[in-house]
Design a protein around this motif. Structure first.
Motif, mmCIF file in Angstrom:
data_model
loop_
_atom_site.group_PDB
_atom_site.id
_atom_site.type_symbol
_atom_site.label_atom_id
_atom_site.label_comp_id
_atom_site.label_asym_id
_atom_site.label_seq_id
_atom_site.Cartn_x
_atom_site.Cartn_y
_atom_site.Cartn_z
ATOM 1 N N ALA A 112 0.852 -1.188 0.000
ATOM 2 C CA ALA A 112 0.000 0.000 0.000
ATOM 3 C C ALA A 112 0.885 1.235 0.000
ATOM 4 O O ALA A 112 1.953 1.240 0.610
ATOM 5 C CB ALA A 112 -0.905 0.015 1.227
ATOM 6 N N VAL A 113 0.439 2.280 -0.700
ATOM 7 C CA VAL A 113 1.122 3.578 -0.630
ATOM 8 C C VAL A 113 0.089 4.621 -0.234
ATOM 9 O O VAL A 113 -1.071 4.576 -0.663
ATOM 10 C CB VAL A 113 1.818 3.963 -1.951
ATOM 11 C CG1 VAL A 113 2.937 2.986 -2.278
ATOM 12 C CG2 VAL A 113 0.826 4.056 -3.105
ATOM 13 N N GLU A 114 0.526 5.562 0.598
ATOM 14 C CA GLU A 114 -0.391 6.566 1.121
ATOM 15 C C GLU A 114 -0.656 7.666 0.110
ATOM 16 O O GLU A 114 0.264 8.218 -0.494
ATOM 17 C CB GLU A 114 0.182 7.173 2.402
ATOM 18 C CG GLU A 114 -0.728 8.210 3.051
ATOM 19 C CD GLU A 114 -0.214 8.701 4.388
ATOM 20 O OE1 GLU A 114 -0.835 9.623 4.946
ATOM 21 O OE2 GLU A 114 0.817 8.172 4.859
ATOM 22 N N LEU A 121 -3.469 3.578 -2.175
ATOM 23 C CA LEU A 121 -3.464 2.663 -3.310
ATOM 24 C C LEU A 121 -2.918 1.341 -2.806
ATOM 25 O O LEU A 121 -1.926 1.313 -2.065
ATOM 26 C CB LEU A 121 -2.572 3.202 -4.434
ATOM 27 C CG LEU A 121 -2.897 4.589 -4.989
ATOM 28 C CD1 LEU A 121 -1.930 4.933 -6.129
ATOM 29 C CD2 LEU A 121 -4.339 4.672 -5.464
ATOM 30 N N VAL A 122 -3.545 0.228 -3.185
ATOM 31 C CA VAL A 122 -3.134 -1.083 -2.683
ATOM 32 C C VAL A 122 -3.055 -2.078 -3.826
ATOM 33 O O VAL A 122 -3.742 -1.945 -4.842
ATOM 34 C CB VAL A 122 -4.125 -1.608 -1.616
ATOM 35 C CG1 VAL A 122 -4.181 -0.655 -0.419
ATOM 36 C CG2 VAL A 122 -5.531 -1.798 -2.200
ATOM 37 N N GLY A 133 -8.903 4.431 6.225
ATOM 38 C CA GLY A 133 -9.382 5.216 5.097
ATOM 39 C C GLY A 133 -9.649 4.379 3.866
ATOM 40 O O GLY A 133 -9.398 3.168 3.829
ATOM 41 N N PRO A 134 -10.156 5.011 2.803
ATOM 42 C CA PRO A 134 -10.492 4.310 1.562
ATOM 43 C C PRO A 134 -9.276 3.648 0.919
ATOM 44 O O PRO A 134 -8.158 4.168 0.991
ATOM 45 C CB PRO A 134 -11.041 5.422 0.664
ATOM 46 C CG PRO A 134 -11.469 6.499 1.599
ATOM 47 C CD PRO A 134 -10.517 6.442 2.748
ATOM 48 N N GLN A 135 -9.517 2.498 0.286
ATOM 49 C CA GLN A 135 -8.471 1.784 -0.439
ATOM 50 C C GLN A 135 -8.895 1.643 -1.903
ATOM 51 O O GLN A 135 -10.060 1.381 -2.195
ATOM 52 C CB GLN A 135 -8.265 0.382 0.140
ATOM 53 C CG GLN A 135 -7.902 0.357 1.612
ATOM 54 C CD GLN A 135 -7.785 -1.060 2.153
ATOM 55 O OE1 GLN A 135 -7.395 -1.987 1.445
ATOM 56 N NE2 GLN A 135 -8.123 -1.238 3.415
#
Length: 267
Positions: A112-114, A121-122, A133-135
């Motif tokens: 995952a990147v913030e 983003l995953v 938070g949203p993924q």
């Protein structure tokens, strides 16, 4: 540091998970909230310093009633204004070479990147209790296409000991990492960025002496912060390497160990 009755730390840095918040219950106790409030009311700068993302930090600020000063997120890569809830500073790195290295060392990891303030983003979905938070699921090409403040590698099915052995002696490109001791979770942030380095910048800006600083934490990502502080406290459940870094060891998070430490000055 003086510990007389008249003395009170002026800059107080507090980790979240395992220090302010009990990971088992996912709650901040009333005792902890009251202890933090007493420190704020006494005029001390209370700073939440966490590995959490910005979105994961905001609810903690709300629960503690912190409406002034700063909060440090993503192990110090992001600074928030606690009053406006807006970002003040963000440090980033190129995730592409880091992803390539970790994919080889930790095969099968989920990444995952913030995305600051909007989610993550995953490569595939994370459990909601792990990533706040949203993924949005993306391919690797999109995941690594832009500089980011934080990357997570979750090596599910493996132990933290296995992760530590796989990463022993490893230097990641233009970045640094810590390993969470509650789950096999590797947090990567820009090289040179730690909770300690971010707090040192804040301390200098505020004009507070080193001996007037206090920090409490329980994880690998808290070691630099504990080394930085004039007086440092490790939570009772912290690994031995963290406890050995601190000035003192208090009770566990379940025992409200932070309250015991803060009550020395704020009652």
């Amino acid at each position: 540091m003086s510990e007389t009755a008249a003395y009170k730390p002026r800059l107080i840095a507090l980790d979240v998970d395992g220090t302010l918040l009990d990971p088992e219950t996912q709650t901040v106790s009333a005792g902890v909230r009251d202890a933090v409030r007493r420190a704020v009311d006494a005029g001390s700068h209370v700073v939440v310093a966490t590995g959490r993302s910005m979105l994961g930090t905001l609810p903690i600020l709300d629960e503690l009633g912190l409406r002034s000063g700063a909060a440090l997120c993503s192990n110090g890569a992001i600074r928030l204004d606690a009053a406006t809830r807006e970002t003040v500073a963000i440090e980033t790195f190129d995730p592409a070479p880091v992803h390539a290295r970790l994919s080889a060392l930790l095969p099968g990891s989920n990444f995952a990147v913030e995305q600051v303030g909007t989610g993550s983003l995953v490569t595939s979905s994370f459990p909601q209790n792990l990533l706040h938070g949203p993924q949005r699921s993306v391919d690797v090409e999109e995941l690594i296409s832009k500089h980011v403040p934080r990357m997570i590698a979750h090596w599910a099915g493996h132990t933290t000991k296995e992760a530590a052995e796989a990463l022993d002696g490893v230097l990641l490109p233009a970045s640094t990492y810590t390993i969470d001791h509650y789950t096999t979770w590797i947090t990567v942030v820009p090289d040179g960025v730690t909770k300690g380095s971010a707090l040192e910048k804040l301390r200098t800006e505020l004009g507070i002496a080193v001996e007037d600083t206090f920090a409490a934490g329980d994880g690998d990502n808290d070691i630099r912060m504990l080394e930085w502080a004039g007086h440092s406290v490790a939570m009772g459940q912290a690994p031995a390497v963290v406890r050995a870094t601190a000035t003192e060891v208090t009770g566990t998070v379940a025992e409200d160990g932070l309250v015991t430490s803060l009550d020395r000055w704020f009652r």
